[in-house]
Design an enzyme around this catalytic site. Structure first.
Site, PDB file in Angstrom:
ATOM      1  N   ARG A  70      61.220  35.971 -19.849  1.00 43.04           N
ATOM      2  CA  ARG A  70      61.044  36.932 -20.951  1.00 43.04           C
ATOM      3  C   ARG A  70      59.557  37.186 -21.226  1.00 43.04           C
ATOM      4  NH1 ARG A  70      63.941  39.623 -25.123  1.00 43.04           N
ATOM      5  NH2 ARG A  70      65.963  38.828 -24.440  1.00 43.04           N
ATOM      6  N   GLU A  75      69.506  25.717 -29.623  1.00 40.04           N
ATOM      7  CA  GLU A  75      70.226  26.431 -28.574  1.00 40.04           C
ATOM      8  C   GLU A  75      70.582  25.484 -27.437  1.00 40.04           C
ATOM      9  OE1 GLU A  75      69.659  30.124 -25.396  1.00 40.04           O
ATOM     10  OE2 GLU A  75      68.338  29.992 -27.137  1.00 40.04           O
ATOM     11  N   GLU A 105      64.424  38.382 -34.033  1.00 37.98           N
ATOM     12  CA  GLU A 105      63.199  37.993 -33.348  1.00 37.98           C
ATOM     13  C   GLU A 105      62.044  38.989 -33.423  1.00 37.98           C
ATOM     14  OE1 GLU A 105      64.254  35.347 -29.571  1.00 37.98           O
ATOM     15  OE2 GLU A 105      65.608  37.037 -29.792  1.00 37.98           O
TER      16      GLU A 105
END
Length: 780
Positions: free
Chosen positions: A328, A250, A730
């Protein structure tokens, strides 16, 4: 949706998977994958005269560069040029969130493996030989390798953040039970099959085309332009597919593409840079290790009234995506549970390790492990099964998350009840109890693992995507989106959307490579949002085209557009088949000069988050599920195996059952690996010790569960999911957290004096020590 059961036998596994694909749509990439025909960066047909590059990196984790002598390396026959920070025409900076990461080290090095120079030669062999001839003198500086050390030294990437709900401090005073403890969860190596790499090709007028193994083509384009000091339109980034990413591409695919582009820019010749496995392991960041502490308070009826946690994230030497990963962690700190009083904080700690980065789950697993550890600790101290506390606190509709979002369409209790009823939890527990009563050398342990995972980028502006759809003269279709195919089957889902809208065979549809000139300014393929965002954009474009085509057909057939439908490559009038075929319709549209191209944009509605208040509605929806994991421990050796994993999962209304099942199974195996066997090891000098597959263990066919059973929970899906088919990349990884506690419960069955520890992964060495710790060990 189907019920799927697989055994740990390669033949039966393959048969079961092929049998499980109830729908006709299967992963369209499978054909070329198994034939070895799928194309990756290393398969690019290189231009004549292409140079090959190798990175010269730091052999120290922290220090001042006193001198570097490239003369002997530069003199080696076949070496074209060696590039350093001095050759950068723009900015020597590749940091995305925070500008704190140079492409090449200048006067200091901050981790073992930090790039210092790029050696470009006629062959990779020559470049590697030259790398060994570089002489460097580094004056060593103090090295920090752990998050706790960093916190003690006030070495932080950003200011700590915290979420709160209610008044945790006050609520603890009203608790009947209060427990505290510490946890550690280690990093995890991405170990994608295709290593990092890029191929840069100079075009005319100073333009450069880069074929990159990246999850974020726009990030590569933007960073290359920034480093070269040129406009983004001069840079084209193209991605066919990745040989795995898991978050490791990413952000961390960017530097290699930038280096190749820098060399191509100067040499006006193509440059190829592909890391070998050892270079990749050494130079790239992993899943973030976390050192955390918790405090949990419960009432007599086992309701969790208060919960506090502090997460110390080992960010490595630069920010990379660490602030977003840390965020997160806070979002998922209470997993599937409603807790009225919460205080959770996270600090991104700066250490002298490679910058850690995104990894499947993106900080969520680290947060969930801590709450599960706290619950396990509480249950152990109270003397009850852990599942009683878990079940007593599951989320309901209209409960509030610590970040302010109201829980809606909650499937936590639904998946839990389905799992415990369908798989008969009482019988499973009795089976474990009977086995343990009659066996002394082996013990079984059972654990339940509920999950709740939010779907969306937590940075709200990233939640958008575009799709470009062409219908060609012969009725075939080409689709371009920002979705990067990396084994998750997103290409197939995009094709399926178009096939469904136009009612044509999927063979008539082609997914183009992901390219910044066709679909620009995009978010990366990450956060389990790729299919939703790009699928919604594709659906929007196809529907606009369909409306145009219906108008053409209606005019030709002298009916209204509302009477027209398309089915199986024919035009229907109020469900009656006409003689007007799909290809005729396209030809007619061309004659009428109707646009057969559409560029659509989709942005997730409803979501928002105010970071100044740490409150909002950041997720489009949540994915739920419950897993029951059973493990058997060899109490003589400390080894273990997983007898079964039984899962009830929230797919929504799956649009591709075989693909989604594969994602659940793959994520589960990766989660189990993180929790049990994958142990990243650095020494005190910051050198990676687990630098090969001989020293870093990942799950193989012999270590995955003997039996995996996955069934869907009955649900209506969610309208913000593409075709109500929920994201699946995920969430299932978190089921693997239950493996840790299943093993721990087996240890407790053997050694009643075992002192619970929450130090993952639970390797066989740790199991063996737990089995025989304390002199008064009681064996049964």
């Amino acid at each position: 949706m189907h019920k799927h059961k697989s055994n740990n036998n390669l033949g039966s596994k393959l048969d079961a998977v092929s049998m499980s694909i109830k729908q006709s749509i299967k992963n369209m990439d499978s054909y070329t994958h198994v034939r070895g025909e799928s194309l990756y960066v290393d398969d690019v047909n290189v231009r004549q005269g292409t140079f090959h590059a190798v990175v010269f990196d730091s052999s120290k984790a922290h220090g001042k560069i006193k001198s570097i002598d490239y003369s002997e390396a530069q003199a080696l026959e076949g070496v074209e040029r060696i590039f350093t920070y001095k050759d950068i025409p723009g900015e020597n900076e590749i940091g995305g969130i925070i500008k704190d990461e140079p492409l090449f080290a200048e006067r200091e090095v901050h981790f073992w493996g930090m790039p210092i120079a790029l050696i470009v030669a006629e062959s990779e062999f020559i470049a590697r030989k030259a790398r060994g001839l570089v002489k460097i003198d580094i004056e060593e500086l103090p090295i920090i390798t752990t998050a706790k050390q960093a916190k003690e030294n006030d070495s932080l990437i950003t200011k700590p953040r915290s979420f709160s709900l209610g008044d945790a401090e006050k609520a603890f005073a009203d608790c009947d039970y209060v427990f505290e403890g510490e946890t550690f969860s280690n990093g995890q190596e991405h170990l994608y099959i295709e290593a990092q790499g890029a191929y840069a090709e100079p075009l005319e007028n100073g333009n450069i085309k880069i074929t990159s193994s990246t999850q974020g083509p726009t990030a590569v384009q933007k960073t290359v332009a920034q480093v070269l000091g040129i406009a983004m339109h001069k840079i084209e980034v193209d991605v066919t597919r990745l040989g795995g990413g898991f978050g490791g591409k990413e952000d961390q695919a960017t530097p290699w593409a930038v280096m190749a582009a820098l060399a191509a820019y100067h040499l006006n010749q193509s440059v190829k840079l592909i890391l070998n496995r050892h270079d990749d392991l050494r130079m790239t960041g992993k899943r973030h290790p976390y050192e955390s502490s918790y405090k949990i308070g419960l009432s007599k009826d086992l309701k969790i009234l208060a919960y506090e946690a502090e997460f110390l994230q080992n960010a490595g030497a630069a920010a990379d995506l660490s602030p977003a990963v840390a965020e997160r962690t806070l979002f998922h700190a209470t997993n599937s549970y409603y807790i009225p009083n919460v205080e959770v904080a996270v600090a991104s700690c700066k250490t002298n390790l490679p910058p850690n980065t995104a990894f499947r789950g993106f900080g969520g697993p680290q947060g969930m492990f801590v709450i599960e550890a706290a619950i396990a600790k509480a249950a152990h101290e109270i003397g009850i099964p852990t599942r009683r506390i878990q079940e007593a606190n599951l989320l309901d509709d209209n409960d509030v998350f610590s970040y302010g979002q109201i829980a809606t369409k909650v499937e936590a209790k639904n998946t839990w009840k389905s799992a415990t009823a369908t798989f008969n939890i009482a019988a499973l527990e009795k089976e474990v109890e009977d086995f343990n009563a009659s066996n002394s050398a082996f013990k079984k342990g059972l654990a339940l693992m509920p999950i709740c995972f939010g779907i969306s980028f937590t940075n709200t502006p990233m939640n958008h995507a575009r799709a470009l759809v062409h219908i060609y003269l012969d009725g075939s279709i080409g689709i371009s989106t920002a979705a990067v195919e990396m084994g998750q089957g997103v290409n197939t889902k995009m094709m399926q959307i178009a096939a469904d809208v136009f009612s044509i065979p999927i063979e008539k549809i082609k997914i183009e490579t992901t390219n910044t000139t066709r679909v620009a300014n995009t978010s990366p393929s990450a956060a389990s949002s790729t299919a939703d965002l790009n699928g919604k954009a594709t659906l929007k474009a196809c529907k606009v085209l369909l409306k145009r085509l219906k108008t053409v057909a209606a005019t030709y057939l002298k009916v209204t557009a509302e009477q027209i439908t398309l089915k199986d490559e024919f035009v229907y009038i109020e469900d009656k088949k006409s003689k007007f075929e799909w290809t005729q319709l396209i030809s007619m549209a061309m004659l009428e000069r109707v646009a057969l191209t559409e560029n659509a944009h989709y942005a997730t509605p409803e979501i928002h988050f105010d970071k100044t208040k740490e409150k909002g509605h950041p997720f489009a929806y949540h994915v739920y599920g419950t897993a029951i994991i059973t493990a058997t421990v060899d109490c003589m050796r400390g080894t273990y195996e997983f007898d079964s994993v039984k899962i009830v999962h929230d797919y929504g209304k799956s649009m591709s059952e075989g693909i989604d099942l594969g994602q659940v199974e793959g994520a589960l195996a990766q989660g189990i690996g993180w929790m049990t066997m994958e142990e990243i090891a650095y020494n005190d000098e910051g050198r990676l010790l687990s630098n090969a597959l001989s020293t870093y263990k990942i799950p193989d066919i012999f270590s995955v569960p003997k039996e995996v059973e996955v069934i869907p929970v009955e649900t209506q899906g969610h309208e913000l999911a593409i075709l109500k088919s929920k994201a699946v990349g995920e969430p299932p990884l978190m089921y693997g957290i239950g493996a840790y506690f299943a093993i721990q419960n087996a240890i407790k069955a053997f050694n009643s004096n075992y002192d619970l520890k929450f130090h993952a992964p639970m390797t066989p060495e740790k199991v063996l020590m737990g089995l025989y710790e304390n002199p008064n060990t009681s064996q049964h």
